[in-house]
Design a protein around this motif. Structure first.
Motif, PDB file in Angstrom:
ATOM      1  N   MET A   1       0.854  -1.196   0.000  1.00 51.28           N
ATOM      2  CA  MET A   1       0.000   0.000   0.000  1.00 51.28           C
ATOM      3  C   MET A   1       0.889   1.245   0.000  1.00 51.28           C
ATOM      4  O   MET A   1       1.817   1.355   0.776  1.00 51.28           O
ATOM      5  N   VAL A   3       1.222   5.256   0.434  1.00 51.39           N
ATOM      6  CA  VAL A   3       0.539   6.434   0.994  1.00 51.39           C
ATOM      7  C   VAL A   3       1.474   7.626   0.877  1.00 51.39           C
ATOM      8  O   VAL A   3       2.624   7.566   1.295  1.00 51.39           O
ATOM      9  N   LEU A  14      -9.006   8.552   8.004  1.00 50.68           N
ATOM     10  CA  LEU A  14      -8.480   8.287   9.350  1.00 50.68           C
ATOM     11  C   LEU A  14      -9.596   8.010  10.339  1.00 50.68           C
ATOM     12  O   LEU A  14      -9.401   7.348  11.345  1.00 50.68           O
ATOM     13  N   TYR A 174     -10.996  10.796  16.991  1.00 55.39           N
ATOM     14  CA  TYR A 174     -10.406   9.458  16.907  1.00 55.39           C
ATOM     15  C   TYR A 174     -11.100   8.519  17.895  1.00 55.39           C
ATOM     16  O   TYR A 174     -11.336   7.345  17.599  1.00 55.39           O
ATOM     17  N   ALA A 179     -10.359   4.626  12.979  1.00 54.57           N
ATOM     18  CA  ALA A 179     -10.411   3.357  12.250  1.00 54.57           C
ATOM     19  C   ALA A 179      -9.073   2.647  12.323  1.00 54.57           C
ATOM     20  O   ALA A 179      -8.588   2.138  11.339  1.00 54.57           O
ATOM     21  N   ALA A 180      -8.456   2.633  13.490  1.00 55.12           N
ATOM     22  CA  ALA A 180      -7.077   2.164  13.452  1.00 55.12           C
ATOM     23  C   ALA A 180      -6.548   1.591  14.752  1.00 55.12           C
ATOM     24  O   ALA A 180      -7.220   1.621  15.781  1.00 55.12           O
ATOM     25  N   PRO A 181      -5.331   1.055  14.690  1.00 56.45           N
ATOM     26  CA  PRO A 181      -4.814   0.205  15.760  1.00 56.45           C
ATOM     27  C   PRO A 181      -4.224   0.911  16.987  1.00 56.45           C
ATOM     28  O   PRO A 181      -4.168   0.302  18.054  1.00 56.45           O
ATOM     29  N   THR A 182      -3.781   2.166  16.858  1.00 56.51           N
ATOM     30  CA  THR A 182      -3.067   2.786  17.970  1.00 56.51           C
ATOM     31  C   THR A 182      -4.018   3.075  19.132  1.00 56.51           C
ATOM     32  O   THR A 182      -5.153   3.476  18.916  1.00 56.51           O
ATOM     33  N   TYR A 190       0.923  11.522  22.822  1.00 53.70           N
ATOM     34  CA  TYR A 190       1.856  11.947  21.780  1.00 53.70           C
ATOM     35  C   TYR A 190       1.431  13.298  21.194  1.00 53.70           C
ATOM     36  O   TYR A 190       2.248  14.198  21.001  1.00 53.70           O
TER      37      TYR A 190
ATOM     38  N   GLN B  43       2.888   6.606  14.038  1.00 54.03           N
ATOM     39  CA  GLN B  43       3.447   5.813  15.128  1.00 54.03           C
ATOM     40  C   GLN B  43       3.148   4.328  14.899  1.00 54.03           C
ATOM     41  O   GLN B  43       2.000   3.945  14.719  1.00 54.03           O
ATOM     42  N   ASN B  59       2.034  -1.207  11.608  1.00 53.85           N
ATOM     43  CA  ASN B  59       0.634  -1.054  11.957  1.00 53.85           C
ATOM     44  C   ASN B  59       0.408   0.358  12.476  1.00 53.85           C
ATOM     45  O   ASN B  59       0.873   0.692  13.571  1.00 53.85           O
ATOM     46  N   CYS B  60      -0.260   1.217  11.703  1.00 53.21           N
ATOM     47  CA  CYS B  60      -0.447   2.594  12.178  1.00 53.21           C
ATOM     48  C   CYS B  60      -1.698   3.217  11.575  1.00 53.21           C
ATOM     49  O   CYS B  60      -2.308   2.672  10.649  1.00 53.21           O
ATOM     50  N   ILE B  61      -2.074   4.401  12.104  1.00 51.16           N
ATOM     51  CA  ILE B  61      -3.300   5.072  11.661  1.00 51.16           C
ATOM     52  C   ILE B  61      -3.179   5.519  10.207  1.00 51.16           C
ATOM     53  O   ILE B  61      -4.131   5.441   9.434  1.00 51.16           O
ATOM     54  N   GLN B  63      -2.006   4.276   7.675  1.00 51.24           N
ATOM     55  CA  GLN B  63      -2.298   3.270   6.640  1.00 51.24           C
ATOM     56  C   GLN B  63      -3.748   3.351   6.180  1.00 51.24           C
ATOM     57  O   GLN B  63      -4.081   2.874   5.106  1.00 51.24           O
TER      58      GLN B  63
END
Lengths: 235, 117
Positions: A1, A3, A14, A174, A179-182, A190, B43, B59-61, B63
């Protein structure tokens, strides 16, 4: 992918679609309300300054400055615009900048426009301007309202607070639709850390600009005009 | 010209020149590192240079970021038709567009108040 790493603002994707739509509707309603209220801040004398402030914020937002190795930041401009031209006109200035950046420069996602307006225009101006009003009241209590450095301090503190609060807007979005892993707390910590550093840069730019305008045209600075009207009404 | 008029003229000219210099000249020395928000979304990822451009591993936002709908704009990413050397020109065009748009909107708002609506 693949970006593309773009500078500045939230990209599309996001945050999920329902959240993007919700913030889009919120942004349209809030900008319409500000347009209605901005009429009392605008007259023939202040329209040119308001237009120039929007162009100035656009220009300064292009200047990313380094804050950490490999990380940069740029002015958001909410506190600056609100101090110079008033909070409602200030929201419109930032919103117009964000629309032009998104549609003409592909900077900041089109579906993320509502969230970018919520963070930088609405939260940035609300937090930055209310801080400016409080700090300026303290400055006046010490009879320093004619002191240019004191006005610089008002600009610095309000820009710092406005920037940190604007970053927290992303955390809220968020949390609602990310839609994400963090993890949320990792993102929040952060973002707060980096945006306090960015806020120091924003504070310096805001202080220098507010001092420059106040020195040559104090009659045009909204924060000073508003307080003068209050003083006359009280007398 | 009276002294007051000269001072006013100098203020407006100074503001315009500062804006054009920042957009048209200072923009060339801006940092190209990701900003605070972008780096937060990165991150957990590594940026790798490949033949097809920059790729994200891990693995991050970021993507989840999708292609920008206006990436076909001739001014996309502050270039002029994709030439990054045009950042100063792109900046000046942007500043003029924002000035015209904001000035027009604010003039209409000021006028609508005057007409008593």
């Amino acid at each position: 992918m693949s970006v593309a790493i773009s500078a500045m603002h939230m990209s599309d994707g996001l945050v999920n679609a329902p959240t993007s739509v919700m913030f889009g509707v919120l942004a349209i309603a809030a900008v319409a309300f500000c347009a209605w209220r901005a009429r009392s801040e605008l007259d023939e004398r202040t329209v040119p300054l308001a237009g120039l402030v929007a162009a100035f914020v656009f220009a300064v937002q292009m200047i990313n400055f380094p804050i950490l190795p490999g990380v940069s930041g740029h002015l958001l401009g909410g506190a600056l615009a609100a101090i110079l031209v008033g909070p409602y006109t200030g929201v419109l200035c930032i919103a117009i900048v964000l629309v032009v950046q998104s549609l003409l420069f592909a900077d900041g996602g089109v579906t993320a426009l509502g969230m970018n307006i919520a963070n930088m225009a609405l939260i940035g101006v609300a937090a930055g301007y209310s801080t400016a009003v409080v700090v300026y009241a303290l400055v006046r209590r010490r009879h320093l309202e004619r002191s240019i450095p004191a006005l610089g301090l008002v600009g610095f503190i309000s820009a710092l607070v406005g920037t940190a609060c604007a970053a927290m807007g992303f955390v809220i979005e968020y949390a609602i639709g990310g839609a994400a892993p963090t993890s949320l707390s990792a993102v929040a910590a952060y973002l707060l850390g980096t945006h306090v550093l960015i806020g120091i840069g924003e504070g310096v730019i805001t202080a220098v600009t507010v001092m420059a305008v106040s020195r040559s045209r104090p009659d045009l600075v909204y924060l000073l005009r508003r307080s003068r009207t209050d003083a006359m009404a009280a007398a | 010209m009276t002294a007051a008029l000269r001072r006013h003229w100098r203020f407006w000219a100074g503001f315009v020149v500062a804006t054009l210099l920042i957009a048209g000249v200072v923009s060339y020395v801006a940092s190209s590192s990701p900003d605070g928000l972008d780096s937060a979304t990165l991150q957990g990822c590594q940026v790798v240079q490949t033949a097809e451009g920059e790729q994200l591993t891990g693995n991050c936002i970021a993507q989840h970021a999708t292609e920008h709908a206006m990436s076909v704009s001739p001014l996309a990413e502050y270039t002029v038709f994709g030439h990054p050397g045009g950042v100063g020109m792109a900046g000046i065009i942007g500043a003029v567009v924002v000035l015209a748009l904001a000035g027009g909107v604010f003039w209409l708002l000021a006028r609508s108040r005057r007409s008593g609506s």
